[in-house]
Design a protein around this motif. Structure first.
Motif, PDB file in Angstrom:
ATOM      1  N   SER A 143       0.875  -1.095   0.027  1.00 31.28           N
ATOM      2  CA  SER A 143      -0.007   0.007  -0.088  1.00 31.28           C
ATOM      3  C   SER A 143       1.014   1.134   0.054  1.00 31.28           C
ATOM      4  O   SER A 143       2.114   1.234   0.310  1.00 31.28           O
ATOM      5  CB  SER A 143      -0.862   0.058   1.105  1.00 31.28           C
ATOM      6  OG  SER A 143       0.011   0.238   2.364  1.00 31.28           O
ATOM      7  N   THR A 169       3.810  13.117   3.073  1.00 33.39           N
ATOM      8  CA  THR A 169       2.512  12.577   3.372  1.00 33.39           C
ATOM      9  C   THR A 169       1.926  13.069   1.920  1.00 33.39           C
ATOM     10  O   THR A 169       0.557  12.654   1.756  1.00 33.39           O
ATOM     11  CB  THR A 169       1.841  13.071   4.542  1.00 33.39           C
ATOM     12  OG1 THR A 169       1.748  14.527   4.660  1.00 33.39           O
ATOM     13  CG2 THR A 169       2.405  12.464   5.699  1.00 33.39           C
ATOM     14  N   ASN A 171       1.382  12.078  -0.945  1.00 29.30           N
ATOM     15  CA  ASN A 171       0.635  11.073  -1.901  1.00 29.30           C
ATOM     16  C   ASN A 171      -0.044  10.081  -0.916  1.00 29.30           C
ATOM     17  O   ASN A 171      -0.463   8.879  -1.525  1.00 29.30           O
ATOM     18  CB  ASN A 171       1.697  10.154  -2.830  1.00 29.30           C
ATOM     19  CG  ASN A 171       1.859  11.038  -3.974  1.00 29.30           C
ATOM     20  OD1 ASN A 171       0.961  11.632  -4.568  1.00 29.30           O
ATOM     21  ND2 ASN A 171       3.337  11.123  -4.313  1.00 29.30           N
ATOM     22  N   LEU A 172      -0.311  10.404   0.189  1.00 29.63           N
ATOM     23  CA  LEU A 172      -1.226   9.453   1.332  1.00 29.63           C
ATOM     24  C   LEU A 172      -2.495  10.141   1.666  1.00 29.63           C
ATOM     25  O   LEU A 172      -2.520  11.325   1.927  1.00 29.63           O
ATOM     26  CB  LEU A 172      -0.272   9.193   2.237  1.00 29.63           C
ATOM     27  CG  LEU A 172       1.086   8.707   1.944  1.00 29.63           C
ATOM     28  CD1 LEU A 172       2.271   8.421   3.346  1.00 29.63           C
ATOM     29  CD2 LEU A 172       1.160   7.351   1.464  1.00 29.63           C
ATOM     30  N   ASP A 173      -3.440   9.076   1.946  1.00 30.80           N
ATOM     31  CA  ASP A 173      -4.686   9.644   2.294  1.00 30.80           C
ATOM     32  C   ASP A 173      -4.499   9.987   3.924  1.00 30.80           C
ATOM     33  O   ASP A 173      -3.407   9.669   4.601  1.00 30.80           O
ATOM     34  CB  ASP A 173      -5.858   8.407   2.206  1.00 30.80           C
ATOM     35  CG  ASP A 173      -5.438   7.303   2.999  1.00 30.80           C
ATOM     36  OD1 ASP A 173      -5.084   7.123   4.161  1.00 30.80           O
ATOM     37  OD2 ASP A 173      -5.473   6.205   2.541  1.00 30.80           O
ATOM     38  N   THR A 174      -5.708  10.470   4.349  1.00 30.11           N
ATOM     39  CA  THR A 174      -5.459  11.184   5.869  1.00 30.11           C
ATOM     40  C   THR A 174      -4.915  10.121   6.982  1.00 30.11           C
ATOM     41  O   THR A 174      -4.072  10.572   7.629  1.00 30.11           O
ATOM     42  CB  THR A 174      -6.970  11.947   6.206  1.00 30.11           C
ATOM     43  OG1 THR A 174      -7.270  12.606   5.131  1.00 30.11           O
ATOM     44  CG2 THR A 174      -6.600  12.506   7.389  1.00 30.11           C
ATOM     45  N   LYS A 175      -5.610   8.913   6.686  1.00 29.23           N
ATOM     46  CA  LYS A 175      -5.473   7.985   7.883  1.00 29.23           C
ATOM     47  C   LYS A 175      -3.825   7.546   7.624  1.00 29.23           C
ATOM     48  O   LYS A 175      -3.352   7.535   8.896  1.00 29.23           O
ATOM     49  CB  LYS A 175      -6.413   6.966   7.766  1.00 29.23           C
ATOM     50  CG  LYS A 175      -6.223   5.506   8.289  1.00 29.23           C
ATOM     51  CD  LYS A 175      -6.562   5.498   9.776  1.00 29.23           C
ATOM     52  CE  LYS A 175      -6.074   4.314  10.771  1.00 29.23           C
ATOM     53  NZ  LYS A 175      -4.682   3.981  10.636  1.00 29.23           N
ATOM     54  N   THR A 176      -3.456   7.268   6.726  1.00 28.86           N
ATOM     55  CA  THR A 176      -1.923   6.793   6.381  1.00 28.86           C
ATOM     56  C   THR A 176      -1.047   7.723   6.603  1.00 28.86           C
ATOM     57  O   THR A 176       0.111   7.552   7.158  1.00 28.86           O
ATOM     58  CB  THR A 176      -2.073   6.265   4.845  1.00 28.86           C
ATOM     59  OG1 THR A 176      -2.937   5.514   4.509  1.00 28.86           O
ATOM     60  CG2 THR A 176      -0.796   5.590   4.824  1.00 28.86           C
ATOM     61  N   SER A 177      -1.389   9.241   6.399  1.00 31.29           N
ATOM     62  CA  SER A 177      -0.474  10.283   6.775  1.00 31.29           C
ATOM     63  C   SER A 177      -0.209  10.152   8.244  1.00 31.29           C
ATOM     64  O   SER A 177       0.755  10.365   8.689  1.00 31.29           O
ATOM     65  CB  SER A 177      -1.147  11.667   6.402  1.00 31.29           C
ATOM     66  OG  SER A 177      -1.206  11.520   5.013  1.00 31.29           O
TER      67      SER A 177
END
Ligand code: ADP
Ligand code: ADP
Length: 231
Positions: A143, A169, A171-177
């Protein structure tokens, strides 16, 4: 650890001169967690490239670990980049055909370690980002957040003095950030020196000190009294 004294960087384009940085003096100590923040065009990338020894200032001096970077040759700069700095990029910059382990081990080839040493060190770095169980996976089998953790393990593997993260962050969605910000907090707790470049106010507030740039100048530089804590 990082001492810039009145550094400026100008770009010449035809008969126009762009002052990307104007007389910037900053001092960053070992173990600090700093964000360079500011709008697009404010000079963040230029400052990060100089701090990361990818570029040299037009005037002023830069000392890294008591060594004068401003006067280094290309070879000395390349050597300093490899030994002292771990880079993390928005786009991860992983080799698509190589496994997570091989990607993490890459900087160690240049550093001259044997294959078994490289594998041991890379495995340890993957453990430090909680990804040891994915060591044989290729980037496209991971992922976005896992890819960024591989990139962070690669940045850590050489035990650099500084981790430089450019929009980590982006290129990452909020949760992954938030997961990545948690990992940076852990690395900071372990004593790593981290400099993160971001145009996002929310992300900058995970750092413990924020240096805000505007038009190539430091608008303000202060301790962050309200450090964000990811859930
Ligand atoms: P940021 O990272 O905050 O977006 P930059 O450091 O990329 O800002 O850019 C600062 C200023 O320098 C901008 O005006 C930008 O257009 C200019 N600049 C950056 N790189 C170059 C370059 N290679 N050639 C000419 N101008 C540049
Ligand atoms: P930007 O933020 O402007 O989109 P990047 O973050 O991709 O650019 O890269 C910033 C600079 O670092 C570029 O000049 C790039 O060529 C250089 N660079 C990228 N990866 C490495 C690396 N592993 N070692 C040294 N320099 C690198």
């Amino acid at each position: 650890m990082i001492e810039t004294h009145a550094i400026s960087r100008t770009y010449k384009m035809g008969n126009q001169t762009v002052n990307a940085l104007q007389s910037i003096s900053i001092s960053i100590n070992k173990g600090e967690y700093v964000a360079f923040m500011g709008p697009s065009g404010s000079g963040k990338s230029t400052l990060m490239n100089i701090v990361g020894c990818l570029d040299t200032p037009t005037s002023g001096t830069y000392m890294l670990n008591n060594k004068l970077v401003s006067e280094m040759t290309e070879n000395e700069l390349a050597d300093t980049r490899n030994k002292e700095i771990g880079f993390v990029f928005q786009t991860f910059n992983l080799l698509p055909r190589a496994s997570a382990l091989e990607n993490v081990a890459l900087p160690l080839i240049y550093a001259g370690y044997s294959k078994s040493e490289r594998e041991d060190m890379a495995m340890q770095a993957l453990e430090n980002v909680s990804l040891a169980d994915r060591y044989h996976h290729k980037p496209n089998e991971l992922s976005g957040g896992q890819r960024q953790r591989v990139a962070i393990a690669r940045a850590l593997v050489n035990n650099p003095s500084i981790i430089l993260a450019d929009e980590p962050t982006g290129n990452l969605d909020t949760k992954t950030s938030y997961d990545i910000m948690n990992l940076f907090q852990e690395l900071h707790d372990k004593g790593n020196t981290i400099i993160m470049v971001t145009h996002e106010d929310d992300i900058a507030h995970y750092a413990h000190r924020i240096i805000r740039l505007r038009d190539g100048l430091i608008e303000w530089d202060r301790k962050n009294d309200n450090v964000n804590r990811a859930k």
